[in-house]
Design an enzyme around this catalytic site. Structure first.
Site, PDB file in Angstrom:
ATOM      1  N   ALA A 267      41.149  45.689  46.334  1.00 47.65           N
ATOM      2  CA  ALA A 267      41.834  46.134  47.546  1.00 47.65           C
ATOM      3  C   ALA A 267      40.939  46.118  48.789  1.00 47.65           C
ATOM      4  O   ALA A 267      41.298  45.493  49.795  1.00 47.65           O
ATOM      5  CB  ALA A 267      42.441  47.525  47.307  1.00 47.65           C
TER       6      ALA A 267
ATOM      7  N   GLN B  66      39.152  41.105  34.752  1.00 44.33           N
ATOM      8  CA  GLN B  66      38.183  41.525  35.770  1.00 44.33           C
ATOM      9  C   GLN B  66      37.102  42.421  35.171  1.00 44.33           C
ATOM     10  O   GLN B  66      35.969  42.419  35.651  1.00 44.33           O
ATOM     11  CB  GLN B  66      38.886  42.279  36.905  1.00 44.33           C
ATOM     12  CG  GLN B  66      39.785  41.406  37.770  1.00 44.33           C
ATOM     13  CD  GLN B  66      41.216  41.389  37.274  1.00 44.33           C
ATOM     14  OE1 GLN B  66      41.485  41.644  36.103  1.00 44.33           O
ATOM     15  NE2 GLN B  66      42.137  41.073  38.155  1.00 44.33           N
TER      16      GLN B  66
ATOM     17  N   ASP C 105      44.696  50.676  44.642  1.00 50.03           N
ATOM     18  CA  ASP C 105      45.199  49.659  45.559  1.00 50.03           C
ATOM     19  C   ASP C 105      46.058  50.263  46.654  1.00 50.03           C
ATOM     20  O   ASP C 105      46.155  49.720  47.751  1.00 50.03           O
ATOM     21  CB  ASP C 105      45.965  48.573  44.797  1.00 50.03           C
ATOM     22  CG  ASP C 105      45.007  47.715  43.999  1.00 50.03           C
ATOM     23  OD1 ASP C 105      44.644  48.116  42.870  1.00 50.03           O
ATOM     24  OD2 ASP C 105      44.569  46.672  44.524  1.00 50.03           O
TER      25      ASP C 105
ATOM     26  N   LYS D 132      45.391  48.710  39.242  1.00 48.07           N
ATOM     27  CA  LYS D 132      45.517  47.631  38.248  1.00 48.07           C
ATOM     28  C   LYS D 132      46.339  48.075  37.039  1.00 48.07           C
ATOM     29  O   LYS D 132      46.189  49.193  36.560  1.00 48.07           O
ATOM     30  CB  LYS D 132      44.105  47.219  37.816  1.00 48.07           C
ATOM     31  CG  LYS D 132      44.020  46.112  36.797  1.00 48.07           C
ATOM     32  CD  LYS D 132      44.786  44.853  37.159  1.00 48.07           C
ATOM     33  CE  LYS D 132      44.351  44.272  38.490  1.00 48.07           C
ATOM     34  NZ  LYS D 132      45.334  43.241  38.970  1.00 48.07           N
TER      35      LYS D 132
END
Lengths: 360, 360
Positions: free
Chosen positions: A62, A210, A251, A262
């Site tokens: 973000a 990630q 986010d 996420k």
């Protein structure tokens, strides 16, 4: 044209992780879709390439996409052939629209481009040259402030980390997810630098990994000890009392404290509650969206099914099947112990205290 | 020597999924490590090859490895050059030991090889020829009974499936995980065949992707509608009320009703509780281990880190990092709504009712 900087050189100063580098007339992004296999910069020469880098998640996280969008607009304005300031501003408005359509969930993107637009409006009586100059300065401010903000989050957050702590984190919230340093991972980084012995459990974070690809890569560079796990192992390790707390990013944070983050974050929050573990969010105040009363209003991006059926180019499921791929979920505020921002650690009642910190 | 049967022919009768085929002097296993990319049989010519197929998860699933071990012992006895029945029995004991060391968690393996040993003991006064013959018969009984057991589970379990139901399942509990037909997936299969409209959410089941690779493959063959999701998406879909119940298998059920099953099951059980959804286990009574008071005593296999850091041969995390890889977790009985066995649906109090069904 996007040039892939195989021979893009890191200066000595850049030994620390630099996910984004502003280079006068271009922007270099450490290509996160290539990590950890290749440390390669993607060089964008115009704003459309930057927008595409955000869309395809070559730059992600973000705060990082907020910074990237602001710099992308600065680059677009710099490269513009328009003759008058008003024409430049009109072009800025087009760019703002393009960036707002790249990804829907993280609010930092909207916050950053709206900030650029507002500045542009206030510069309308400047010469075209100065309009460009001051907008670039503003974007670089957003960039530098993001790094400073993260360091403040780290300094404040460290009080929630004990010596010999074991912390579970999800996705990547490190230098790569921000202008630099990191939010949740920034706190861990700062605690480690201050000599606190901390052990990290890293969820791999399917579908785009990630955690497995980026967080492990960052922790390894810092020599912070960790174990990588698949997303479905967190419950087992909590039950075994191997995890003492959960620390993740955000986010978008709604006014009531609900947090979009996420996919999988909501599950970790429920697991933390069930095992009586603290569940912390680390995010800059730019992630707080007081316009939304609750997390129910946060738009959740659903991405391509290929992200689920393929992994690093390898197909892992039969052809032609149904797939769901929400990129984020919303964790209701009642599961959250505290939200660590650069302006202070926010505790419940979140509705009251988030407004205070956002407006301070 | 293991021959890979690229030209192993499926007879017309075998159009349905046949994970294990006994062929007089060899055993063919549909190689589950190759699915869904290749439908290829692995042909084992001696018991050591069968043990290795279990160890390397080319055949997997609690009921399937029980059947495979029993057939493996039958094959070993058939191929033995020993002259006397006592010598054959001594060799059987060696084989039992080898199979018991392949995988620790699923109890069906221990149940099946102990059954073979007990039969062997009762055949000690037979001629060597008859000793071989009746042991092979016993293994084939275990095999056929497993399929019958699954069909009974399907018939009983169907009452828990409503028309237009949406069911989440984890890992693979289908024909591939058993002698044939399946346990949890067997119930879904049976409900579908009986005309109940059911929609399945399939967790991919990292690290080895039994959901993404195997369950999708089975559902697709049956034309049962489904969506594949990553393991961390279940919470999101429950919150959206898209999932109405959870139905999974078991690798071992302790006397108090605690259930060891594929890693991630415990998390799904907590999610189901948090969203007030029923959480069902489907398993044959051979998965019930009354010798263990609680799930705390069930040994949990930790497998190689490579399963987490690699996927279908592709490395997905940096080299030389710490990894945890527990293959199973234990779900305490308080999270379980019911356990569906071939002898009836068991409800709490499990301690009382599991003993009843096991001894009936």
């Amino acid at each position: 044209m996007v040039t892939r900087g195989a021979n893009f050189k890191l200066s000595d100063k850049l030994r620390e992780i630099k996910p984004i580098i502003w280079q006068k007339d271009k922007i270099a992004f450490l290509d996160q879709s290539k990590l950890p296999w290749k440390e390669e910069y993607l060089v964008c020469h115009n704003y459309k390439e930057v927008a595409e880098a955000i869309r395809s998640m070559k730059v992600r996280g973000a705060p990082a996409i907020g910074v990237a969008a602001a710099l992308g607009i600065a680059l677009g304005i710099l490269k513009s052939k328009k003759k008058t300031t008003l024409q430049l501003f009109n072009e800025l408005e087009v760019m703002v629209k393009v960036f707002k359509e790249t990804r829907p969930t993280a609010v930092n993107l909207f916050w950053a481009v709206d900030k650029m637009k507002k500045k542009g409006l206030s510069f309308l009586n400047f010469t075209p040259k100065n309009f460009k100059k001051f907008l670039i300065e503003e974007a670089l401010n957003i960039f530098n402030e993001d790094i400073e903000t993260n360091k403040k989050i780290g300094k404040l957050g460290i009080q929630l980390i004990d010596d010999n702590d074991t912390v579970l984190t999800h996705c990547n919230t490190g230098a790569l997810a921000t202008g630099g340093y990191g939010t949740a991972l920034g706190i861990i980084r700062y605690a480690w630098k201050k000599g606190k012995k901390v052990f990290v459990f890293v969820t791999e974070t399917r579908p785009l990994l990630q955690g497995a690809r980026l967080t492990t890569w960052e922790l390894k560079k810092e020599n912070i000890p960790f174990s990588l796990i698949t997303d479905n192992m967190a419950g087992y390790l909590m039950r075994k009392k191997e995890i003492k707390k959960v620390l993740v990013g955000a986010d978008r944070i709604a006014a009531n404290g609900d947090v979009a983050n996420k996919i999988g974050t909501y599950t970790l929050a429920i697991l933390a509650k069930e095992h009586s573990l603290p569940f912390y969010i680390a995010a800059p105040t730019s992630s707080i969206d007081l316009n939304l009363d609750s997390g129910e209003e946060i738009p959740i991006e659903e991405r391509s099914s290929v992200e689920v059926t393929h992994l690093a180019g390898q197909q892992i499921a039969p052809d032609g099947i149904g797939v769901r791929n929400p990129s984020f979920d919303v964790t209701p505020h009642r599961y959250i112990s505290a939200i660590i921002t650069e302006k202070g650690i926010v505790y419940p009642p979140f509705k009251l205290n988030l407004a205070k910190v956002k407006n301070s």
